[in-house]
Write an enzyme that holds these catalytic residues in place. Structure first.
Site, PDB file in Angstrom:
ATOM      1  N   ASN A   7       1.016  -1.233  -0.216  1.00 55.30           N
ATOM      2  CA  ASN A   7       0.081  -0.044  -0.102  1.00 55.30           C
ATOM      3  C   ASN A   7       0.993   1.277  -0.075  1.00 55.30           C
ATOM      4  O   ASN A   7       1.511   1.650   1.051  1.00 55.30           O
ATOM      5  CB  ASN A   7      -0.746   0.036   1.257  1.00 55.30           C
ATOM      6  CG  ASN A   7      -1.653   1.286   1.111  1.00 55.30           C
ATOM      7  OD1 ASN A   7      -1.834   1.941   0.713  1.00 55.30           O
ATOM      8  ND2 ASN A   7      -2.649   1.128   2.156  1.00 55.30           N
ATOM      9  N   ARG A  87      -2.557  -2.182  -3.535  1.00 55.89           N
ATOM     10  CA  ARG A  87      -3.874  -1.406  -3.272  1.00 55.89           C
ATOM     11  C   ARG A  87      -3.547  -0.271  -4.112  1.00 55.89           C
ATOM     12  O   ARG A  87      -2.553   0.751  -4.062  1.00 55.89           O
ATOM     13  CB  ARG A  87      -3.941  -0.871  -1.907  1.00 55.89           C
ATOM     14  CG  ARG A  87      -4.877   0.080  -1.488  1.00 55.89           C
ATOM     15  CD  ARG A  87      -5.129   0.824  -0.232  1.00 55.89           C
ATOM     16  NE  ARG A  87      -5.921   1.675   0.131  1.00 55.89           N
ATOM     17  CZ  ARG A  87      -6.179   2.672   0.830  1.00 55.89           C
ATOM     18  NH1 ARG A  87      -4.951   3.224   1.152  1.00 55.89           N
ATOM     19  NH2 ARG A  87      -7.208   3.434   0.922  1.00 55.89           N
ATOM     20  N   HIS A 176     -12.538   3.328   0.264  1.00 61.02           N
ATOM     21  CA  HIS A 176     -12.579   2.267   1.425  1.00 61.02           C
ATOM     22  C   HIS A 176     -13.279   1.034   0.931  1.00 61.02           C
ATOM     23  O   HIS A 176     -13.655   0.601   1.518  1.00 61.02           O
ATOM     24  CB  HIS A 176     -13.110   3.073   2.381  1.00 61.02           C
ATOM     25  CG  HIS A 176     -12.469   4.264   3.028  1.00 61.02           C
ATOM     26  ND1 HIS A 176     -13.086   5.386   3.688  1.00 61.02           N
ATOM     27  CD2 HIS A 176     -11.003   4.411   3.286  1.00 61.02           C
ATOM     28  CE1 HIS A 176     -12.309   6.039   4.092  1.00 61.02           C
ATOM     29  NE2 HIS A 176     -10.972   5.461   3.612  1.00 61.02           N
ATOM     30  N   ARG A 237     -10.202  16.446   6.592  1.00 62.55           N
ATOM     31  CA  ARG A 237     -11.092  16.642   5.435  1.00 62.55           C
ATOM     32  C   ARG A 237     -12.533  16.930   5.897  1.00 62.55           C
ATOM     33  O   ARG A 237     -13.069  16.465   6.778  1.00 62.55           O
ATOM     34  CB  ARG A 237     -11.108  15.341   4.553  1.00 62.55           C
ATOM     35  CG  ARG A 237      -9.669  15.095   3.640  1.00 62.55           C
ATOM     36  CD  ARG A 237      -9.900  14.047   2.771  1.00 62.55           C
ATOM     37  NE  ARG A 237      -9.070  12.870   3.675  1.00 62.55           N
ATOM     38  CZ  ARG A 237      -8.953  11.737   3.388  1.00 62.55           C
ATOM     39  NH1 ARG A 237      -9.545  11.240   2.305  1.00 62.55           N
ATOM     40  NH2 ARG A 237      -8.417  10.744   4.209  1.00 62.55           N
ATOM     41  N   ASP A 279      -6.747  14.162  15.460  1.00 61.07           N
ATOM     42  CA  ASP A 279      -6.837  12.998  16.094  1.00 61.07           C
ATOM     43  C   ASP A 279      -8.203  12.985  17.242  1.00 61.07           C
ATOM     44  O   ASP A 279      -8.207  13.724  18.018  1.00 61.07           O
ATOM     45  CB  ASP A 279      -5.554  12.315  16.904  1.00 61.07           C
ATOM     46  CG  ASP A 279      -5.691  10.776  17.285  1.00 61.07           C
ATOM     47  OD1 ASP A 279      -6.487  10.590  18.050  1.00 61.07           O
ATOM     48  OD2 ASP A 279      -5.118  10.129  16.941  1.00 61.07           O
ATOM     49  N   GLU A 384      -8.356  -5.371   5.191  1.00 66.40           N
ATOM     50  CA  GLU A 384      -8.118  -5.051   3.861  1.00 66.40           C
ATOM     51  C   GLU A 384      -7.001  -5.801   3.136  1.00 66.40           C
ATOM     52  O   GLU A 384      -7.069  -6.343   1.988  1.00 66.40           O
ATOM     53  CB  GLU A 384      -7.697  -3.511   3.562  1.00 66.40           C
ATOM     54  CG  GLU A 384      -9.110  -2.672   3.948  1.00 66.40           C
ATOM     55  CD  GLU A 384      -8.602  -1.286   4.262  1.00 66.40           C
ATOM     56  OE1 GLU A 384      -8.889  -0.456   3.235  1.00 66.40           O
ATOM     57  OE2 GLU A 384      -7.855  -0.930   5.248  1.00 66.40           O
TER      58      GLU A 384
END
Length: 418
Positions: A7, A87, A176, A237, A279, A384
């Site tokens: 990834n 990925r 995702h 975001r 966070d 994943e």
């Protein structure tokens, strides 16, 4: 035989080596700060031990070289790495499933880079380097967007000039997808129903966050859009935002597109509201004494609830609500906030079960709703990398089915349910 899952981010490279037979991770790690003089690798082993190596890595080519050196030191025979699963964030509407990487596939990934300028170029660098350093391994691309290619046109089209769609590819793609696929299969197993009979709302909530409406086992809507900035409130975001506000700020402050892109990707979300924290742990710790932190949490909760309600309306009947990713798996406080007040929708959270269902404490999955909750609530720790490994193996063995409902995934079987 081993399968390597890669990834590649803009300045990072995450990797895991799996045993092809047991499908268990043997060793993995993360390269950080690629391109900076203080770049380093942290390699992790199943027993919890970690090994750090500081090395200047100017690009992903050098980073993967260092990773392979460390794997050799960990007694991994590189000749036994027979498959590499990559990925790739943006597959656009060109890829509705995982594929073996050919020159044409690489060209298409490159052509899609303008839609994901922060993600596709480093993924392509990782592919090129892996092909050079592991020439005998089959290279496979697993796309974040593929799972959402089952959305109907009225869900993915924007009400903008049609030429934007036909000529520029402006539409909802969603992201995702690999995570939403994994947890949807596990939720079906926990429900004891075939996946194609399950209606779910899945919530992947980490630093990035997205919600997906899954009807009869397939994605029919998702909160992220053409880019990963849309939908839920995220760490840095904004989620859903009036495009007119963006134009107003750009015109007033004379911002370039690159400057606005930075603000939307790095300076917004929780960071924008609190002006100091991205966070959730920091935000929650300061929520009682810092009103900006209180606002950030209330805003995120408000937006998550809106999407839950909207997707339940879209599905008509909902079997389960599924929480996953860093926050979804480990933040019982936020999970409770998200579900509080949804009792009339058939969602009843069991506070005691919710408090115990923490991935960081070794819980892979759990039912966190009350026995009489019409809509079940699950916590499922996503995996994943396992999807990437199983897709890669199936393509290598010739058993891959592009229709994920017909794929024989090991994790789709009933197991682990608490």
């Amino acid at each position: 035989m081993y399968i390597l899952a890669l990834n590649c981010g803009s300045s990072s490279l995450k990797y895991q080596v799996f045993d092809a037979t047991s499908k268990k991770a043997i060793v993995g790690g993360n390269v950080e700060k690629i391109g900076l003089p203080d770049s380093f690798v942290t390699q992790k082993y199943p027993d919890g031990t970690k090994q750090r190596k500081d090395a200047s890595m100017k690009n992903h080519d050098e980073a993967l070289n260092v990773v392979l050196f460390m794997l050799r030191e960990a007694s991994i025979d590189l000749n036994e790495i027979k498959g590499v699963g990559h990925r790739v964030v943006m597959g656009g509407d060109k890829f509705a499933s995982s594929v073996e990487i050919t020159d044409d596939v690489m060209k298409t990934i490159d052509k899609l880079s303008p839609l994901a300028p922060l993600h596709n170029p480093p993924a392509l660098m990782g592919i090129v380097t892996a092909k050079q350093l592991l020439p005998n391994a089959k290279q496979v691309a697993v796309f974040d967007t593929a799972f959402h290619q089952t959305m109907p046109d009225y869900a993915y089209r924007y009400a903008v000039p049609s030429a934007w769609y036909t000529e520029l590819g402006v539409r909802r793609y969603g992201f995702h997808g690999t995570s939403h696929l994994y947890v949807s299969k596990r939720a079906a197993a926990m429900l004891g129903k075939p996946a194609d009979q399950c209606n779910l709302v899945t919530l992947h909530i980490g630093s990035g966050a997205s919600a997906t409406a899954i009807k009869n086992g397939i994605s029919v809507d998702t909160s992220m859009g053409m880019t990963p900035t849309a939908g839920l409130t995220m760490g840095t975001r904004p989620g859903d935002l009036d495009p007119g506000a963006v134009l107003y700020v750009m015109n007033t402050l004379h911002l370039t597109p690159d400057q606005m892109q930075k603000h939307l990707n790095k300076d917004s979300g929780l960071m924008g509201l609190t002006e100091c924290f991205a966070d959730r742990r920091d935000v929650e710790e300061n929520k009682d004494g810092n009103d900006k932190c209180r606002l950030a949490i209330d805003t995120e909760v408000h937006n998550v609830k809106k999407y839950i309600g909207a997707y339940m309306a879209e599905l008509g009947h909902t079997d389960a609500l599924v929480f996953t990713a860093g926050v979804g798996e480990n933040d019982d406080y936020l999970r409770e906030r998200f579900c509080t007040g949804l009792e009339n929708l058939g969602i009843k959270l069991d506070k005691e079960k919710n408090a115990k269902a923490l991935a960081r404490k070794g819980v892979d999955e759990a039912v966190i709703s009350t026995p009489d909750s019409r809509v079940k609530v699950f916590m499922v720790a996503t995996n994943e990398e396992l999807v990437i490994v199983e897709d890669t193996l199936a393509i290598m063995n010739g058993t891959y089915n592009p229709n994920h409902l017909k794929m024989d995934y090991s994790f789709a079987k009933q197991q682990k349910t608490r």
